[in-house]
Design a protein around this motif. Structure first.
Motif, PDB file in Angstrom:
ATOM      1  N   TYR A 125       0.705  -1.320  -0.126  1.00 15.62           N
ATOM      2  CA  TYR A 125       0.049   0.007  -0.113  1.00 15.62           C
ATOM      3  C   TYR A 125       0.918   1.075  -0.151  1.00 15.62           C
ATOM      4  N   TYR A 126       2.299   1.177  -0.041  1.00 11.77           N
ATOM      5  CA  TYR A 126       3.013   2.164  -0.387  1.00 11.77           C
ATOM      6  C   TYR A 126       4.461   1.649  -0.502  1.00 11.77           C
ATOM      7  N   TYR A 127       5.384   2.623  -1.125  1.00  5.87           N
ATOM      8  CA  TYR A 127       6.671   1.972  -0.982  1.00  5.87           C
ATOM      9  C   TYR A 127       7.589   3.227  -0.283  1.00  5.87           C
ATOM     10  N   SER A 128       8.693   2.601   0.080  1.00  4.06           N
ATOM     11  CA  SER A 128       9.626   3.376   0.783  1.00  4.06           C
ATOM     12  C   SER A 128      11.276   2.845   0.783  1.00  4.06           C
ATOM     13  N   GLY A 129      12.165   3.617   1.011  1.00  2.00           N
ATOM     14  CA  GLY A 129      13.550   3.374   0.756  1.00  2.00           C
ATOM     15  C   GLY A 129      14.306   3.383   2.243  1.00  2.00           C
ATOM     16  N   GLY A 130      14.915   2.178   2.489  1.00  2.00           N
ATOM     17  CA  GLY A 130      15.905   2.283   3.741  1.00  2.00           C
ATOM     18  C   GLY A 130      17.094   3.058   3.491  1.00  2.00           C
ATOM     19  N   MET A 131      17.067   3.949   4.491  1.00  2.00           N
ATOM     20  CA  MET A 131      18.131   5.139   4.204  1.00  2.00           C
ATOM     21  C   MET A 131      19.081   5.140   5.575  1.00  2.00           C
ATOM     22  N   ILE A 132      19.933   5.668   5.350  1.00  2.00           N
ATOM     23  CA  ILE A 132      20.802   5.968   6.642  1.00  2.00           C
ATOM     24  C   ILE A 132      20.863   7.756   6.967  1.00  2.00           C
ATOM     25  N   LYS A 187      24.994  14.557  21.409  1.00  2.00           N
ATOM     26  CA  LYS A 187      26.392  14.089  21.300  1.00  2.00           C
ATOM     27  C   LYS A 187      26.777  12.740  22.112  1.00  2.00           C
ATOM     28  N   ASP A 188      27.580  12.066  21.467  1.00  2.00           N
ATOM     29  CA  ASP A 188      28.152  10.699  21.587  1.00  2.00           C
ATOM     30  C   ASP A 188      26.946   9.629  21.847  1.00  2.00           C
ATOM     31  N   ARG A 189      25.700  10.074  21.493  1.00  2.00           N
ATOM     32  CA  ARG A 189      24.735   9.021  21.889  1.00  2.00           C
ATOM     33  C   ARG A 189      24.574   8.116  20.534  1.00  2.00           C
ATOM     34  N   LEU A 190      24.328   8.461  19.557  1.00  2.00           N
ATOM     35  CA  LEU A 190      24.380   7.499  18.172  1.00  2.00           C
ATOM     36  C   LEU A 190      25.271   8.188  16.960  1.00  2.00           C
ATOM     37  N   ASP A 191      25.842   7.279  16.331  1.00  3.04           N
ATOM     38  CA  ASP A 191      26.536   7.868  15.147  1.00  3.04           C
ATOM     39  C   ASP A 191      25.463   7.735  13.682  1.00  3.04           C
ATOM     40  N   ALA A 192      24.582   6.841  13.720  1.00  2.00           N
ATOM     41  CA  ALA A 192      23.428   6.776  12.510  1.00  2.00           C
ATOM     42  C   ALA A 192      22.281   5.980  13.007  1.00  2.00           C
ATOM     43  N   VAL A 193      21.418   6.277  12.363  1.00  2.00           N
ATOM     44  CA  VAL A 193      20.119   5.603  12.381  1.00  2.00           C
ATOM     45  C   VAL A 193      19.691   5.108  11.047  1.00  2.00           C
ATOM     46  N   ILE A 194      19.258   3.959  10.791  1.00  2.00           N
ATOM     47  CA  ILE A 194      18.677   3.379   9.570  1.00  2.00           C
ATOM     48  C   ILE A 194      17.145   3.385   9.641  1.00  2.00           C
ATOM     49  N   THR A 195      16.414   4.134   8.864  1.00  2.00           N
ATOM     50  CA  THR A 195      15.092   3.956   8.848  1.00  2.00           C
ATOM     51  C   THR A 195      14.437   4.277   7.575  1.00  2.00           C
ATOM     52  N   ALA A 196      13.160   4.350   7.586  1.00  2.00           N
ATOM     53  CA  ALA A 196      12.627   4.627   6.128  1.00  2.00           C
ATOM     54  C   ALA A 196      12.767   6.454   5.567  1.00  2.00           C
ATOM     55  N   ASP A 197      13.069   6.574   4.563  1.00  2.00           N
ATOM     56  CA  ASP A 197      13.496   7.724   4.101  1.00  2.00           C
ATOM     57  C   ASP A 197      12.322   8.930   4.440  1.00  2.00           C
ATOM     58  N   ILE A 198      10.929   8.355   4.424  1.00  2.00           N
ATOM     59  CA  ILE A 198       9.855   9.281   4.484  1.00  2.00           C
ATOM     60  C   ILE A 198       9.875   9.680   5.877  1.00  2.00           C
ATOM     61  N   VAL A 199      10.314   8.877   7.004  1.00  2.00           N
ATOM     62  CA  VAL A 199      10.197   9.172   8.421  1.00  2.00           C
ATOM     63  C   VAL A 199      11.393  10.088   8.680  1.00  2.00           C
ATOM     64  N   LYS A 215      21.896   7.753  -1.145  1.00  2.00           N
ATOM     65  CA  LYS A 215      20.517   7.361  -1.693  1.00  2.00           C
ATOM     66  C   LYS A 215      20.060   6.180  -0.678  1.00  2.00           C
ATOM     67  N   PRO A 216      18.631   5.670  -1.012  1.00  2.00           N
ATOM     68  CA  PRO A 216      18.212   4.718  -0.200  1.00  2.00           C
ATOM     69  C   PRO A 216      18.876   3.434  -0.663  1.00  2.00           C
ATOM     70  N   MET A 217      19.332   2.539   0.200  1.00  2.00           N
ATOM     71  CA  MET A 217      19.807   1.228   0.009  1.00  2.00           C
ATOM     72  C   MET A 217      19.077   0.294  -0.931  1.00  2.00           C
ATOM     73  N   TRP A 218      17.792   0.498  -0.427  1.00  2.00           N
ATOM     74  CA  TRP A 218      16.739  -0.613  -1.207  1.00  2.00           C
ATOM     75  C   TRP A 218      15.480   0.313  -1.051  1.00  2.00           C
ATOM     76  N   VAL A 219      14.511  -0.398  -1.798  1.00  2.00           N
ATOM     77  CA  VAL A 219      12.955  -0.038  -1.557  1.00  2.00           C
ATOM     78  C   VAL A 219      12.305  -1.084  -1.204  1.00  2.00           C
ATOM     79  N   GLU A 220      11.369  -0.853  -0.086  1.00  2.00           N
ATOM     80  CA  GLU A 220      10.694  -2.032   0.632  1.00  2.00           C
ATOM     81  C   GLU A 220       9.298  -1.829   0.408  1.00  2.00           C
ATOM     82  N   GLN A 221       8.476  -2.728   0.636  1.00  2.00           N
ATOM     83  CA  GLN A 221       7.140  -2.772   0.162  1.00  2.00           C
ATOM     84  C   GLN A 221       5.928  -3.005   1.438  1.00  2.00           C
ATOM     85  N   PRO A 222       5.711  -1.874   2.160  1.00  2.00           N
ATOM     86  CA  PRO A 222       5.053  -2.135   3.367  1.00  2.00           C
ATOM     87  C   PRO A 222       3.583  -2.656   2.801  1.00  2.00           C
ATOM     88  N   SER A 223       3.010  -3.477   3.397  1.00  2.00           N
ATOM     89  CA  SER A 223       1.729  -4.272   3.118  1.00  2.00           C
ATOM     90  C   SER A 223       1.049  -4.692   4.305  1.00  2.00           C
TER      91      SER A 223
END
Length: 274
Positions: A125-132, A187-199, A215-223
């Motif tokens: 029901y939508y597409y989104s990308g996994g992004m850093i 500061k010093d809590r996290l270096d990166a987060v991987i989540t949906a580009d939209i979020v 750029k997004p590492m892949w596109v996922e298919q929320p269903s």
């Protein structure tokens, strides 16, 4: 004699009223039986989301709202059912579905072959990308390769967990992507987060001092995820979703939350997460 006739008339009227009521009751309950699917609560479509994934599902003024919630409400309407959205921690949401706590998951759960072993899935029901995402002032991380040995924040049991493990052995787990993204600015809590580009983009629009990496590492298919023992419901949901797309309901909801149609994406040459 007149009294006797009056009694007969009143009795006949009562029978007609009762018959009418019975017909209404039958109409109210015949829907799910005719379709062959089962519901946790008769006449209601009970669907779950985490409630911690803004702008998809979150509480506002004590009410559960968001893109996922409005999609679920619209699906219920198309099926002639009352919408009944509920919350469940994402880490255990699949277990809740298997345990018949609710009829479906409409909580931005992407289809994967592994998840398909536990549940059936509708069409996306939508597409989104996994992004850093990293802090806005972080210029050290410019590609996935730069995450080696870095602390990465992800939501437990999400599709981002395994890719994060492949990039680093230092993983910090969260129940909310929004909280994880906020921690990037500490500061010093996290270096990166991987989540949906939209979020991530939504967080940036809301003033978070973060930025995307590459750029997004892949596109996922929320269903929509449905119990494997209820294939008729999966079919009914696919039909309802198609009706929403055809009559413009889907685009209206998508434009409301994101200013664009989340299904309108060119998938040619794109790696789909499976």
């Amino acid at each position: 004699m007149k009294k006797f006739i009056l009694m007969i008339v009143l009795l006949a009227v009562s029978v007609l009223v009762l018959a009418a009521c019975g017909t209404d009751d039958e109409k109210a309950s015949e829907g799910t039986e005719d379709q062959g699917y089962k519901l946790v609560n008769e006449g209601k479509f009970t669907f779950a989301a985490s409630g911690l994934y803004k702008p998809f599902s979150f509480e506002e003024d004590g009410t559960l709202t968001g893109f996922d919630i409005e999609i679920g409400n619209a699906l219920a309407e198309k099926m002639g059912l009352e919408a009944n959205p509920v919350t469940n921690p994402f880490e255990t949401i699949l277990q809740g579905l298997v345990g018949n706590k609710f009829d479906a998951i409409i909580g931005s759960m992407a289809y994967t072959k592994e998840r398909a072993k536990q549940a059936d899935f509708t069409e996306p029901y939508y597409y989104s990308g996994g992004m850093i995402f990293v802090a806005k002032n972080n210029n050290e991380i410019t590609s996935p390769e730069d995450l080696n040995g870095k602390k990465i924040g992800v939501v437990a049991q999400s599709t981002y967990e395994e890719p994060a493990k492949e990039l680093s052995d230092d993983i910090q787990y969260y129940s909310s992507d929004v909280v994880a993204l906020k921690d990037l600015t500490v500061k010093d809590r996290l270096d990166a987060v991987i989540t949906a580009d939209i979020v991530g983009y939504e967080a940036i629009e809301n003033g978070f001092e973060i930025k995307e990496v590459d750029k997004p590492m892949w596109v996922e298919q929320p269903s929509v995820a449905v119990n494997k023992e209820n294939p008729e419901l999966t079919k009914a949901l696919d039909e309802a979703l198609q009706k929403m797309i055809d009559d413009g309901t889907y685009e209206e909801i998508s434009n409301k939350w994101f200013g664009r149609n989340l299904l309108d994406i060119d998938l040619e040459g794109v790696e789909l997460l499976e």
